[in-house]
Design a protein around this motif. Structure first.
Motif, short mmCIF file in Angstrom:
data_model
loop_
_atom_site.label_atom_id
_atom_site.label_comp_id
_atom_site.label_asym_id
_atom_site.label_seq_id
_atom_site.Cartn_x
_atom_site.Cartn_y
_atom_site.Cartn_z
N ASN A 1 0.81 -1.22 0.00
CA ASN A 1 0.00 0.00 0.00
C ASN A 1 0.85 1.27 0.00
OD1 ASN A 1 -2.36 -1.48 0.00
ND2 ASN A 1 -2.60 -1.45 2.23
N GLN A 2 1.95 1.25 0.77
CA GLN A 2 2.81 2.42 0.84
C GLN A 2 3.43 2.73 -0.53
OE1 GLN A 2 6.61 4.02 3.44
NE2 GLN A 2 6.46 1.84 3.02
N ARG B 1 11.17 9.89 -0.75
CA ARG B 1 10.78 8.69 0.00
C ARG B 1 10.93 7.45 -0.87
NH1 ARG B 1 5.02 8.76 2.35
NH2 ARG B 1 5.70 6.64 2.86
N TYR C 1 7.73 13.14 -1.78
CA TYR C 1 7.34 11.75 -2.06
C TYR C 1 8.38 11.04 -2.93
CZ TYR C 1 2.80 13.31 -0.31
OH TYR C 1 1.80 13.82 0.46
N GLU D 1 0.84 4.00 -3.01
CA GLU D 1 0.48 5.39 -2.75
C GLU D 1 1.53 6.35 -3.32
OE1 GLU D 1 -0.82 8.25 0.97
OE2 GLU D 1 0.85 6.85 1.24
#
Length: 229
Positions: free
Chosen positions: A42-43, A67, A64, A46
């Motif tokens: 899920n991470q 990350r 993002y 996203e």
């Protein structure tokens, strides 16, 4: 990394395809075992969504992206060779651990590859970074340490569409600097299946770590990250 592949391809074809065409995610059972596609969760999904969303502002996009870069770099570091390392804990116990072999070098394929340098330095604090600037298949600039043939290389380039920039960079490393193909790990965030297959066909001993393989890559990545869109 020059922006990703070449500017005309991205501006004229990439964005329109991404906005109007369907996407299809590809999984690692379609590629050789040296290709490591990160397991979707899920991470990760996203982050892929936010980086594709046209409404994501640049500051959020960069956050993002950083990350995702760090997660991908962490996955790539797992492909380095490790040796046993026993340490004594604060309580006096012996812990049988591991450490990766020293001598790893990052090679950033400019300009887009520079976006990944921060994440690589955060994971490998003292790592040296060499640079190769490629524009439309031509090497404009290369700066690498003299001992690069003896090192293991992390080759950084965030988006592979046709694979032309990566192929040129690998050719320079192999032919001009006599690096070993088996000592190189390509770290990329997004790739098309065609680009990945082309790289695998020409360099079968190269290890590749990618967060997603999709029929449509986010070709706007470099421009958005550096604010040149």
């Amino acid at each position: 990394m020059d922006t990703i592949e070449n500017n005309s391809e991205h501006l004229d074809n990439g964005l329109s395809k991404e906005e109007n065409g369907p996407t299809e995610e590809i999984y690692d059972n379609q590629f050789p075992k040296n290709v490591h596609i990160m397991k979707t969760n899920n991470q990760l999904r996203e982050l892929h969504t936010l980086l594709r969303d046209r409404t994501t502002c640049r500051s959020d996009f960069k956050f993002y992206a950083d990350r995702l870069i760090r997660l991908t770099v962490e996955a790539a570091l797992d492909q380095l060779p490790y040796v046993r390392c026993d340490v004594t804990t604060p309580t006096g116990n012996c812990f049988e651990g591991l450490r990766h072999e020293k001598g790893t070098l990052c090679v950033s394929l400019m300009r887009s590859g520079e976006a990944m340098e921060k994440g690589i330095r955060e994971c490998c604090r003292s790592i040296r970074i060499g640079k190769i600037l490629i524009n439309e298949g031509h090497v404009i600039y290369a700066k690498l340490p003299s001992d690069v043939p003896r090192r293991r290389l992390l080759v950084a380039y965030p988006v592979v569409t046709t694979g032309s920039t990566v192929l040129t960079g690998l050719e320079v490393l192999l032919k001009e600097y006599q690096c070993k193909e088996s000592n190189m790990i390509l770290i990329t965030l997004f790739s098309t299946p065609d680009g990945l297959q082309q790289i695998c066909r020409l360099y079968p001993e190269l290890t590749i770590v990618v967060s997603e393989v999709n029929t449509v890559a986010p070709n706007h990545f470099g421009q958005k990250y550096f604010g040149t869109d």
